[in-house]
Design a protein around this motif. Structure first.
Motif, PDB file in Angstrom:
ATOM      1  N   LEU A 189      77.575   1.571 -64.342  1.00 16.48           N
ATOM      2  CA  LEU A 189      76.676   2.253 -63.461  1.00 16.48           C
ATOM      3  C   LEU A 189      76.336   3.689 -64.275  1.00 16.48           C
ATOM      4  CD1 LEU A 189      75.729   3.127 -60.279  1.00 16.48           C
ATOM      5  CD2 LEU A 189      77.984   4.200 -60.111  1.00 16.48           C
TER       6      LEU A 189
ATOM      7  N   ARG B 282      71.985  -4.483 -53.218  1.00 12.53           N
ATOM      8  CA  ARG B 282      72.450  -6.184 -53.188  1.00 12.53           C
ATOM      9  C   ARG B 282      72.083  -6.467 -55.042  1.00 12.53           C
ATOM     10  NH1 ARG B 282      70.381  -8.369 -47.831  1.00 12.53           N
ATOM     11  NH2 ARG B 282      72.091  -7.817 -46.610  1.00 12.53           N
ATOM     12  N   GLU B 283      70.904  -6.235 -55.235  1.00 15.79           N
ATOM     13  CA  GLU B 283      70.345  -6.547 -56.344  1.00 15.79           C
ATOM     14  C   GLU B 283      71.374  -5.932 -57.671  1.00 15.79           C
ATOM     15  OE1 GLU B 283      66.109  -5.727 -57.277  1.00 15.79           O
ATOM     16  OE2 GLU B 283      65.864  -6.883 -55.398  1.00 15.79           O
ATOM     17  N   TYR B 284      71.735  -4.716 -57.428  1.00 19.97           N
ATOM     18  CA  TYR B 284      72.516  -4.046 -58.284  1.00 19.97           C
ATOM     19  C   TYR B 284      73.829  -4.133 -58.400  1.00 19.97           C
ATOM     20  CZ  TYR B 284      68.731  -0.855 -59.911  1.00 19.97           C
ATOM     21  OH  TYR B 284      67.587  -0.319 -60.649  1.00 19.97           O
ATOM     22  N   GLY B 285      74.269  -5.224 -57.282  1.00 24.18           N
ATOM     23  CA  GLY B 285      75.678  -5.610 -57.122  1.00 24.18           C
ATOM     24  C   GLY B 285      76.585  -4.419 -56.365  1.00 24.18           C
TER      25      GLY B 285
ATOM     26  N   LEU C 184      68.581   6.572 -66.087  1.00 22.11           N
ATOM     27  CA  LEU C 184      67.969   7.222 -65.323  1.00 22.11           C
ATOM     28  C   LEU C 184      67.612   8.801 -65.092  1.00 22.11           C
ATOM     29  CD1 LEU C 184      69.009   4.644 -62.638  1.00 22.11           C
ATOM     30  CD2 LEU C 184      66.867   4.622 -63.866  1.00 22.11           C
TER      31      LEU C 184
ATOM     32  N   ARG D 149      73.141   5.541 -65.035  1.00 24.79           N
ATOM     33  CA  ARG D 149      72.664   6.734 -64.751  1.00 24.79           C
ATOM     34  C   ARG D 149      72.139   7.597 -65.879  1.00 24.79           C
ATOM     35  NH1 ARG D 149      76.580  11.315 -62.479  1.00 24.79           N
ATOM     36  NH2 ARG D 149      75.061  12.908 -62.040  1.00 24.79           N
TER      37      ARG D 149
ATOM     38  N   GLY E 224      74.108   9.021 -57.315  1.00 25.97           N
ATOM     39  CA  GLY E 224      74.517   8.448 -56.324  1.00 25.97           C
ATOM     40  C   GLY E 224      75.373   7.118 -56.638  1.00 25.97           C
ATOM     41  N   TYR E 225      76.248   6.634 -55.876  1.00 27.75           N
ATOM     42  CA  TYR E 225      77.104   5.631 -56.102  1.00 27.75           C
ATOM     43  C   TYR E 225      78.292   6.026 -57.300  1.00 27.75           C
ATOM     44  CZ  TYR E 225      74.214   2.907 -53.169  1.00 27.75           C
ATOM     45  OH  TYR E 225      73.409   2.304 -52.133  1.00 27.75           O
ATOM     46  N   GLU E 226      78.427   7.131 -57.627  1.00 24.21           N
ATOM     47  CA  GLU E 226      79.467   7.554 -58.409  1.00 24.21           C
ATOM     48  C   GLU E 226      80.889   7.566 -57.696  1.00 24.21           C
ATOM     49  OE1 GLU E 226      79.202   8.540 -61.689  1.00 24.21           O
ATOM     50  OE2 GLU E 226      81.316   9.005 -61.892  1.00 24.21           O
TER      51      GLU E 226
ATOM     52  N   ILE F 116      70.582   6.879 -57.919  1.00 19.01           N
ATOM     53  CA  ILE F 116      71.685   6.859 -59.045  1.00 19.01           C
ATOM     54  C   ILE F 116      71.360   8.074 -59.889  1.00 19.01           C
ATOM     55  CG2 ILE F 116      72.429   5.530 -61.045  1.00 19.01           C
ATOM     56  CD1 ILE F 116      71.923   2.870 -59.300  1.00 19.01           C
TER      57      ILE F 116
ATOM     58  N   GLY G  79      82.074   4.334 -57.046  1.00 15.94           N
ATOM     59  CA  GLY G  79      82.804   3.949 -58.330  1.00 15.94           C
ATOM     60  C   GLY G  79      84.050   4.495 -58.364  1.00 15.94           C
ATOM     61  N   LYS G  80      84.203   5.996 -58.103  1.00 16.38           N
ATOM     62  CA  LYS G  80      85.419   6.422 -58.164  1.00 16.38           C
ATOM     63  C   LYS G  80      86.529   5.861 -57.260  1.00 16.38           C
ATOM     64  CE  LYS G  80      87.332  11.190 -57.523  1.00 16.38           C
ATOM     65  NZ  LYS G  80      87.090  12.637 -57.206  1.00 16.38           N
TER      66      LYS G  80
ATOM     67  N   THR H 179      87.671   2.236 -58.393  1.00 18.30           N
ATOM     68  CA  THR H 179      88.361   2.058 -59.698  1.00 18.30           C
ATOM     69  C   THR H 179      89.582   2.819 -59.461  1.00 18.30           C
ATOM     70  OG1 THR H 179      86.755   3.887 -60.596  1.00 18.30           O
ATOM     71  CG2 THR H 179      86.152   1.585 -61.315  1.00 18.30           C
TER      72      THR H 179
ATOM     73  N   MET I 165      66.569  -7.048 -63.018  1.00 19.51           N
ATOM     74  CA  MET I 165      67.916  -6.019 -63.123  1.00 19.51           C
ATOM     75  C   MET I 165      69.263  -6.708 -62.734  1.00 19.51           C
ATOM     76  SD  MET I 165      69.155  -2.787 -63.072  1.00 19.51           S
ATOM     77  CE  MET I 165      70.858  -2.502 -63.081  1.00 19.51           C
ATOM     78  N   PRO I 166      70.168  -6.917 -63.943  1.00 20.47           N
ATOM     79  CA  PRO I 166      71.359  -7.807 -63.450  1.00 20.47           C
ATOM     80  C   PRO I 166      72.253  -6.856 -63.081  1.00 20.47           C
ATOM     81  CG  PRO I 166      70.986  -6.553 -65.970  1.00 20.47           C
ATOM     82  CD  PRO I 166      69.912  -6.276 -65.001  1.00 20.47           C
ATOM     83  N   LYS I 167      73.160  -7.503 -62.185  1.00 17.35           N
ATOM     84  CA  LYS I 167      74.190  -6.634 -61.518  1.00 17.35           C
ATOM     85  C   LYS I 167      74.993  -5.590 -62.180  1.00 17.35           C
ATOM     86  CE  LYS I 167      74.017  -9.858 -57.397  1.00 17.35           C
ATOM     87  NZ  LYS I 167      74.683 -10.448 -56.196  1.00 17.35           N
ATOM     88  N   LEU I 168      75.436  -4.655 -61.558  1.00 17.06           N
ATOM     89  CA  LEU I 168      76.382  -3.676 -62.400  1.00 17.06           C
ATOM     90  C   LEU I 168      77.729  -4.311 -62.059  1.00 17.06           C
ATOM     91  CD1 LEU I 168      74.797  -0.495 -61.061  1.00 17.06           C
ATOM     92  CD2 LEU I 168      74.507  -1.280 -63.352  1.00 17.06           C
ATOM     93  N   LYS I 169      78.723  -4.497 -63.290  1.00 15.06           N
ATOM     94  CA  LYS I 169      79.954  -5.100 -62.947  1.00 15.06           C
ATOM     95  C   LYS I 169      80.964  -4.165 -63.044  1.00 15.06           C
ATOM     96  CE  LYS I 169      78.323  -9.526 -64.391  1.00 15.06           C
ATOM     97  NZ  LYS I 169      77.071  -9.137 -64.660  1.00 15.06           N
ATOM     98  N   SER I 170      80.823  -2.660 -63.610  1.00 15.47           N
ATOM     99  CA  SER I 170      81.995  -1.598 -63.528  1.00 15.47           C
ATOM    100  C   SER I 170      81.046  -0.359 -63.327  1.00 15.47           C
ATOM    101  CB  SER I 170      82.491  -1.806 -64.920  1.00 15.47           C
ATOM    102  OG  SER I 170      81.521  -1.497 -66.044  1.00 15.47           O
ATOM    103  N   LEU I 171      82.028   0.519 -63.272  1.00 18.86           N
ATOM    104  CA  LEU I 171      81.650   1.943 -63.039  1.00 18.86           C
ATOM    105  C   LEU I 171      81.000   2.408 -64.396  1.00 18.86           C
ATOM    106  CD1 LEU I 171      81.723   4.444 -61.608  1.00 18.86           C
ATOM    107  CD2 LEU I 171      84.036   5.008 -62.283  1.00 18.86           C
TER     108      LEU I 171
ATOM    109  N   LEU J  90      81.318  -3.832 -58.277  1.00 13.85           N
ATOM    110  CA  LEU J  90      81.433  -2.907 -59.600  1.00 13.85           C
ATOM    111  C   LEU J  90      82.946  -3.683 -60.292  1.00 13.85           C
ATOM    112  CD1 LEU J  90      80.755   0.627 -58.664  1.00 13.85           C
ATOM    113  CD2 LEU J  90      79.436  -0.827 -60.183  1.00 13.85           C
ATOM    114  N   GLY J  91      82.951  -4.837 -59.959  1.00 16.57           N
ATOM    115  CA  GLY J  91      84.301  -5.733 -60.811  1.00 16.57           C
ATOM    116  C   GLY J  91      85.464  -5.199 -60.073  1.00 16.57           C
TER     117      GLY J  91
END
Lengths: 628, 125
Positions: free
Chosen positions: B10, A252-255, B17, B14, A136-138, A132, A141-142, A145, B1-7, A262-263
């Motif tokens: 994230l 999975r832990e990070y959803g 991190l 980041r 990573g995973y950006e 990340i 997300g793009k 969303t 670590m709680p789950k990420l719910k939106s960009l 990511l909602g």
């Protein structure tokens, strides 16, 4: 959150003696009280396998090659405490022995372009946080969303990304077909079943950057409308399985995997399925059979897998390398990706450069680079004073490209035109000590073992072809065998059911195409010019050239060479095992490869010294005829 | 670590991190601490630690590297600061207590702390 570290010591990779090295480094750093400011990071494969384990110290960029646990105290003292470079551990260029101290200055990397492998050797593959942190995973997300599935597909299509598993099918079109297919349940499958001898790029990617594959898969799932994915990995890759498993758990832990990612409302999960290592299971339909728990056999592809694949549902199957490209395309745009490479082959390709080169390893180059550049500039050319004879690409389904054609660019079309193929990315450099008949025999033996046996042309055809090739290499081939071999090869190529069978004759056909005279020499003269076919070969010493230096006497494992100093030496044919050690060590070119039939075992103490007319020329094949 | 719910979550993660892998990313600023025997004896390690702590707390983009003795042992601990193409400034007799001000004024403010500086090195063109 951890504190800021002033230096990261990157160690690659987790094979060989690296675990001991890492332990030694951590212990030494701890002992010197540096643990809070310096971190040791175990990365995936950095690609420079010939000088592994390698250590890169950041931010300085110090590069150390072939580091052993015993080197650790000095390295820590000098580099990490005092900030000095340890010259002794520098990488030295094969030509000129020039020491190169910084990662950025290495010619091995300078000519490469790392997109897929950008994180391999840079981050800890077992930490989702590091992935990340480097962005990573950006891309995911793009996509989730701000893009519709159709926009994602359009972007991938526009980028020109083609399948990296070998066939080169357009990834975007595959995604589109899966999206359009009818059905509520669809699957995304990542093909990590890499089976070519000498190829390990998929393994390196799965071990070194598993999250890139997972991110690519989630994006694919969103594009095609899938909620379940599978990664098919062979069980011979335990570290790949381990790192992928850890990566999936962390995601999975990070959803980032599971419900409502990511909602966005999109849900997707991945399961790892371990294959038993059958080569044919890399073929898409066989892979899906194997995923279903059946015997891995291909089926006729009247219906595309994108319509009815796994469990008869629409399935989108991509190679792991293809998928790892996806996040970068989304982030940097299709135009950026399409600007790299050639007109019809876009982006980069990872290759495993192995065989007779100075710097074998894992490389990634833009499409369109010539084979010559890859072999000489990155690979450092063949070792010693050998010459490149051919380059084998595409694994057992590929072919050999002769040295005269090394100027062709590496892309899907050019390689296919040359009678080989891109394949998954194996690249084996062959030198003049390699026999092309023997290479064909080797690949065919592999394919004979791996043929699933479902269709007769492949099952029987490959076996018969192999028999002819074995006869050629042991001197029992008959006139007409070459023609028979060609007929058989064409039949297998035409009539086989799946890609394995259809491409199985490629190594044979491409070597016949470029090295026909070598086959003829084997049959007619019983002569193997490279000396690789031992049953046809004898080594003799040419009196006029031998200065009696004794080098060959020293290396002969059979103690079969004798002679006085400064007098021509003799090889005892009765004990010679044709290992070629004397030939390789001789600097005066005084040892010659001749047909076995040309030397006599009897008389004069059984040595082949002084045998006249030892070289069979085409105009006098009679010398060896009796043998054949 | 709680789950990420939106960009946004994230991206927030980041940005935190990114700091952890600072040593592997490009930065425009390099802080070099003299770590020869003379430097260590004079307390260079504590000074370096103070820099790391301060950079970490303020999330400043900079590399901290070490170097051997450069000969001016009487002025150790010596700390060099190089920002982009600016002249390289050397501070002498640095103590951990001086670190916050050097960072505040020099790194952030762009103004050399004149009374502590002992040298200035301009790169030859």
């Amino acid at each position: 959150m951890a504190d800021l570290h002033r230096a990261d010591v990157l160690v690659s990779c987790r094979h060989g003696r690296t675990p001991e090295l890492v332990t030694a480094l951590r212990d030494e750093i701890e002992r010197r009280g540096l643990a809070e400011e310096i971190r040791v990071v175990e990365t995936g494969c950095s690609g420079f396998c010939s000088v592994g384990p390698v250590i890169t110290v950041r931010p300085e960029g110090h590069f150390y090659a072939s580091v052993q646990p015993a080197d650790v105290p000095e390295l820590v003292e000098e580099t990490l405490v005092k900030g000095r470079f340890v010259q002794r551990l520098a990488y030295k260029e094969a030509a000129g022995r020039k020491a190169i101290t910084r990662y950025e200055d290495l010619p091995f990397y300078a000519k490469q372009m790392r997109i897929v492998l950008r994180n391999c050797g840079m981050i800890d593959p077992r930490s989702i946080d590091e992935y990340i942190a480097v962005g990573g995973y950006e891309a995911l997300g793009k996509v989730l969303t701000s893009m519709t599935p159709d926009e994602v597909i359009a972007e991938i299509k526009k980028s020109g990304l083609r399948g990296r598993g070998g066939a080169g099918f357009h990834a975007g079109r595959k995604w589109e077909a899966t999206r359009r297919a009818k059905g509520d349940i669809k699957y995304v499958i990542a093909n990590g079943d890499e089976g070519d001898p000498g190829a390990f790029m998929d393994r390196a990617l799965m071990e070194g950057d598993p999250h890139a594959i997972i991110e690519g898969m989630i994006i694919a799932s969103y594009a095609v409308g899938s909620h379940q994915g599978y990664i098919y990995v062979r069980d011979e890759y335990p570290l790949a399985v381990e790192n992928l498993t850890l990566a999936i758990q962390a995601a999975r832990e990070y959803g980032l995997l599971g419900e409502d990612i990511l909602g966005s409302g999109h849900s997707f999960d991945i399961r790892i399925v371990r294959g038993a290592g059958a080569f044919v299971c890399g073929e898409s339909s066989a892979l899906m059979q194997s995923l279903e728990g059946k015997v891995g056999e291909p089926r006729a592809k009247h219906v595309h897998a994108t319509d009815r694949g796994l469990f008869d549902r629409p399935s989108c199957l991509n190679n792991v390398e293809t998928l790892a490209n996806v996040p970068q395309i989304i982030l940097n745009g299709a135009d950026w990706f399409a600007s790299i490479g050639t007109e019809r082959s876009k982006g980069t390709k990872a290759f495993c450069l192995v065989g007779k080169v100075r710097n074998p390893g894992l490389i990634e180059v833009p499409m369109g680079m010539t084979l010559k550049q890859i072999v000489n500039d990155i690979g450092g050319g063949p070792p010693k004073f050998r010459k490149v004879k051919a380059v084998q690409t595409g694994g057992p389904s590929g072919g050999c490209i002769p040295a005269s054609m090394l100027d062709i660019p590496v892309d899907y079309e050019s390689l296919t035109e040359a009678g080989s193929m891109m394949g998954s990315g194996g690249m084996i450099v062959l030198d003049d000590r390699t026999c092309m008949v023997d290479i064909s025999r080797y690949f065919l033996e592999f394919l004979k073992e791996e043929s699933c046996g479902k269709c007769a042309p492949c099952r029987e055809g490959i076996k018969r072809m192999l028999e002819i090739l074995v006869a050629m290499t042991n001197g029992t081939a008959k006139a007409g065998d070459l023609e028979r071999l060609e007929t058989l090869a064409k039949t297998v190529q035409t009539a086989s059911l799946c890609g394995l069978g259809k491409s199985a004759p490629n190594p044979v056909l491409s070597t016949i195409r470029y090295f026909r005279e070598e086959y003829e020499q084997h049959i007619k003269d019983g002569y193997c010019a490279s000396g690789a076919c031992r049953e046809l070969t004898a080594y003799v010493i040419v009196d006029e050239k031998c200065k009696g230096c004794g080098l060959c006497i020293k290396v002969c494992p059979q103690e079969g060479i004798s002679g006085e100093q400064k007098q021509p030496h003799y090889i005892d044919q009765a004990v010679c095992i044709k290992c070629g050690a004397c030939y390789d060590v001789c600097r005066l070119d005084a040892i010659k490869i001749v047909p076995k039939a040309a030397v006599s075992l009897g008389g004069n103490g059984g040595n082949g010294h002084g045998t006249p007319a030892a070289t069979p020329a085409k105009d006098k094949p009679g010398a060896a005829k009796g043998k054949a | 670590m709680p789950k990420l719910k939106s960009l946004d979550e994230l991206r927030e993660l980041r940005s935190r991190l990114k700091h952890e892998i600072k040593a592997r990313t490009e930065t425009a600023t390099t802080i070099t601490v003299g770590m020869g025997t003379c430097g260590i004896a004079a307390g260079a390690r504590e000074v370096m630690q103070a820099f790391l702590d301060e950079l970490s707390a303020r999330q400043i983009d900079a590399h901290v590297v070490t170097t051997g003795c450069i000969g001016m042992c009487s002025k150790e601990p010596l700390v060099d600061i190089q920002q982009g193409n600016e002249p390289r400034i050397t501070y002498g007799n640095v103590s951990p207590a001086m670190v916050p001000r050097i960072i505040e004024e020099h790194l952030i403010g762009g103004k050399v702390v004149q009374e502590w500086a002992v040298g200035r090195l301009v790169k030859e063109a």
